[in-house]
Write an enzyme that holds these catalytic residues in place. Sequence first.
Site, short mmCIF file in Angstrom:
data_model
loop_
_atom_site.label_atom_id
_atom_site.label_comp_id
_atom_site.label_asym_id
_atom_site.label_seq_id
_atom_site.Cartn_x
_atom_site.Cartn_y
_atom_site.Cartn_z
CG HIS A 140 2.90 9.33 1.97
ND1 HIS A 140 2.11 8.35 1.39
CD2 HIS A 140 2.03 10.30 2.37
CE1 HIS A 140 0.85 8.70 1.44
NE2 HIS A 140 0.77 9.89 2.03
NE ARG A 141 10.96 7.64 0.18
CZ ARG A 141 12.26 7.68 0.39
NH1 ARG A 141 13.07 8.10 -0.58
NH2 ARG A 141 12.76 7.31 1.56
#
Length: 401
Positions: A375-376
């Site tokens: 998700h980064r």
Amino acid sequence: MATEVKLPRLGQGMESGTIVKWLKAEGEPVKKGEPLYELDTDKVTQEVEAEADGVLLAIAVREGEVPVGRTIAVIGTPGETYEVTAPAAPAPSPVAAAPAPVEAVAQAAPTANGGRVKASPLARRIARERGIELRGLVGTGPDGRIVAEDVERAAAGVAPVPTPAPVARPAAPVEGVEVVPLTSLRKTIARRMTEAWQAPAFQISMSADMTRAQELRARLLELHDGEGAKPTINDVLTKVCAAALMRHRAVNALFAGDAIELHPTANIGIAVALPGGLVVPVIPSCERRTITELADARADVVGRARDGKLTQADLDGGTFTISNLGMYGVEGFVAVLNPPQAAILAVGAIEEKPVVRDGDLEIVPLMQMTLTCDHRSLDGATAAEFLGTVKAFLEEPGLAL
């Protein structure tokens, strides 16, 4: 003239390696390109070839971890004198090829290194990416060695966890219990999986109608002339993913701490199960290859993986990974991220299932796909668009060509 054998940098981010054993003895002749010693890195154990012809005059480091660039041996002519370069220390006097000077060089190496911090290769890479000074950390690994978890805790501002006292073992082994020491590969897998679980990951799933993909594979088999590898569904999937990655470059990415690297080519890793663990050799530039060429490349790296002949170069440079457990009858599963890659695709078996279309019930071959994302690097909508493209290409492969 004598040639110093230095520990090479075999891959991006490699800071050190562990010499496992020498394949030549002192005084034995060697030829350029001939295997000289076995080196264990954080990804693979491989044979390293000699870079010069001659005689192995001296072995300075017989085994153990060595930093990149350190002299580990000398190749020359019988009876030749030589000097071993030792950074940050006075140059030694010329000596003849004899066992005694060799031991002296090996013992002096740690001092010549200027008090190098003991840390694993993975810990050094993470520290470099996040701008963390290793000298200020407390190591919780063996003999106070700094490991990846120590660097991650420092980045998060968490105090180090004290090393627990050794657990007393019974005087006699428990009957029926077999203790299996971790191999180098298994230790690497443990470190990599620990790193992966520290990333904020999410998953999305879709199922693809594999009717057209199976027809394409059948046609490719008909055209197969007997030379090279036979194309598989996995080869079709690799081609389709490569085409989708070129359309959605945000997925063909690596998380680099304070930046995201978007790569111009689809270098796809193929997860290969071995008796000792899992390795992920990489097929570079998949978007430029035909399905037949991908089949040959896949057969080559998988074959060398099973024969233990992979090199560090085979494992470096991946931008995306595919893990397929369909051959084991697995319907669907969630794959663990392969950092620093932004995503990994897990695919299951192709199974005949009922589907309602336009009010009619049909039986179609479906394959479940689950995309795990960092998700980064990625958001849900971007990941969904990519997986939707993969699904569309599998259901109509002509769109990907």
